[in-house]
Scaffold this motif. Structure first.
Motif, short mmCIF file in Angstrom:
data_model
loop_
_atom_site.label_atom_id
_atom_site.label_comp_id
_atom_site.label_asym_id
_atom_site.label_seq_id
_atom_site.Cartn_x
_atom_site.Cartn_y
_atom_site.Cartn_z
N ASP A 278 0.80 -1.22 0.00
CA ASP A 278 0.00 0.00 0.00
C ASP A 278 0.84 1.28 0.00
O ASP A 278 0.31 2.36 -0.23
N ILE A 279 2.15 1.20 0.25
CA ILE A 279 2.96 2.41 0.29
C ILE A 279 4.00 2.48 -0.84
O ILE A 279 4.75 3.44 -0.92
N GLY A 280 4.03 1.53 -1.69
CA GLY A 280 4.99 1.52 -2.79
C GLY A 280 4.52 0.59 -3.88
O GLY A 280 3.41 0.08 -3.83
N PRO A 281 5.38 0.33 -4.86
CA PRO A 281 4.99 -0.60 -5.92
C PRO A 281 4.84 -2.02 -5.37
O PRO A 281 5.54 -2.41 -4.44
N ASP A 282 3.90 -2.75 -5.94
CA ASP A 282 3.69 -4.14 -5.52
C ASP A 282 4.91 -4.97 -5.88
O ASP A 282 5.61 -4.70 -6.86
N ASP A 283 5.17 -6.00 -5.10
CA ASP A 283 6.32 -6.87 -5.28
C ASP A 283 5.91 -8.15 -6.00
O ASP A 283 4.88 -8.74 -5.69
N ARG A 284 6.74 -8.60 -6.92
CA ARG A 284 6.51 -9.87 -7.61
C ARG A 284 7.13 -10.99 -6.78
O ARG A 284 8.31 -10.94 -6.44
N ILE A 285 6.33 -12.02 -6.48
CA ILE A 285 6.84 -13.19 -5.76
C ILE A 285 7.44 -14.18 -6.75
O ILE A 285 8.45 -14.81 -6.48
N GLY A 286 6.82 -14.31 -7.91
CA GLY A 286 7.33 -15.21 -8.93
C GLY A 286 6.44 -15.23 -10.14
O GLY A 286 5.31 -14.75 -10.11
N THR A 287 6.95 -15.83 -11.23
CA THR A 287 6.21 -15.92 -12.49
C THR A 287 6.28 -17.37 -12.98
O THR A 287 7.32 -18.02 -12.83
N ILE A 288 5.18 -17.84 -13.56
CA ILE A 288 5.14 -19.18 -14.16
C ILE A 288 4.51 -19.09 -15.55
O ILE A 288 3.76 -18.16 -15.84
N THR A 289 4.82 -20.07 -16.39
CA THR A 289 4.19 -20.20 -17.69
C THR A 289 3.61 -21.60 -17.78
O THR A 289 4.32 -22.58 -17.58
N ILE A 290 2.32 -21.67 -18.07
CA ILE A 290 1.65 -22.97 -18.21
C ILE A 290 1.41 -23.19 -19.70
O ILE A 290 0.69 -22.44 -20.34
#
Length: 147
Positions: free
Chosen positions: A111-123
Motif C-alpha cells: 500500500d505504500i509503494g509498488p507491488d512486489d513480484r513473488i514469482g512468475t510461471i508459464t503454463i
C-alpha cells in the motif's frame, strides 16, 4: 462458485464410484487422474483450470497480501477484492479458467509503494501439475493447474 465446485465434485465422484463398482478397480490402481480434476478440466475446454494456491513461505512477517496477474498487467484473481491475505501453510481456492499458454505472476500487494513480484510461471502443457511461484522476496507458493 463454491456451490458449482461442490456439485461438480459430487457428480464426478458419483460417476467414478459407479464405474469402479462395475470394474472392481480403484482409481489409484488404474492410474487415473482424480475425478474432481477431470470434471474441473472439462469445464475449461482447451484451457487450464487453476485450482487452489498454497502459501509455502511468506515474504512478510506472518502474512502476505497476494493476487495473480495474467499477461503481465491484468489482475485475474481474486475477483472481488484487491488481494487475499495468506499465512504459511494456508490454501485458498482460485477456481479460474484460462486459455493456454498462460503466463502468470503472483504479486504481493504493497500500500505504500509498488507491488512486489513473488514469482512468475508459464503454463503450456496438457497436464495436471503443481507450479511454484518462487522466490522473489523469499516467498514461495504452489498453485494447482488442471488441463
Amino acid at each position: 462458485m463454491h456451490a458449482w465446485r461442490k456439485l461438480s465434485k459430487l457428480a464426478a465422484v458419483a460417476t467414478l464410484a459407479g464405474s469402479l463398482a462395475l470394474t472392481g478397480t480403484s482409481a489409484a490402481a488404474a492410474g487415473e487422474v482424480p475425478a474432481q480434476e477431470n470434471a474441473a478440466a472439462r469445464t475449461c475446454g482447451t484451457g487450464v483450470f487453476l485450482d487452489g494456491i498454497r502459501a509455502l513461505t511468506v515474504t512478510e512477517n506472518g502474512r502476505d497480501e497476494v493476487y495473480i496477474r495474467s499477461g503481465g498487467t491484468t489482475k485475474i484473481w481474486p475477483v472481488t477484492a484487491d488481494y487475499v491475505s495468506m499465512a504459511p501453510g494456508q490454501r485458498v481456492e482460485v477456481d479460474k479458467c484460462l486459455a493456454l499458454p498462460a503466463v502468470l505472476a503472483l504479486m504481493e500487494y504493497d500500500d505504500i509503494g509498488p507491488d512486489d513480484r513473488i514469482g512468475t510461471i508459464t503454463i503450456r502443457r496438457d497436464a495436471t501439475l503443481n507450479y511454484e511461484f518462487c522466490c522473489d522476496g523469499g516467498g514461495k507458493y504452489r498453485i494447482g493447474a488442471v488441463r
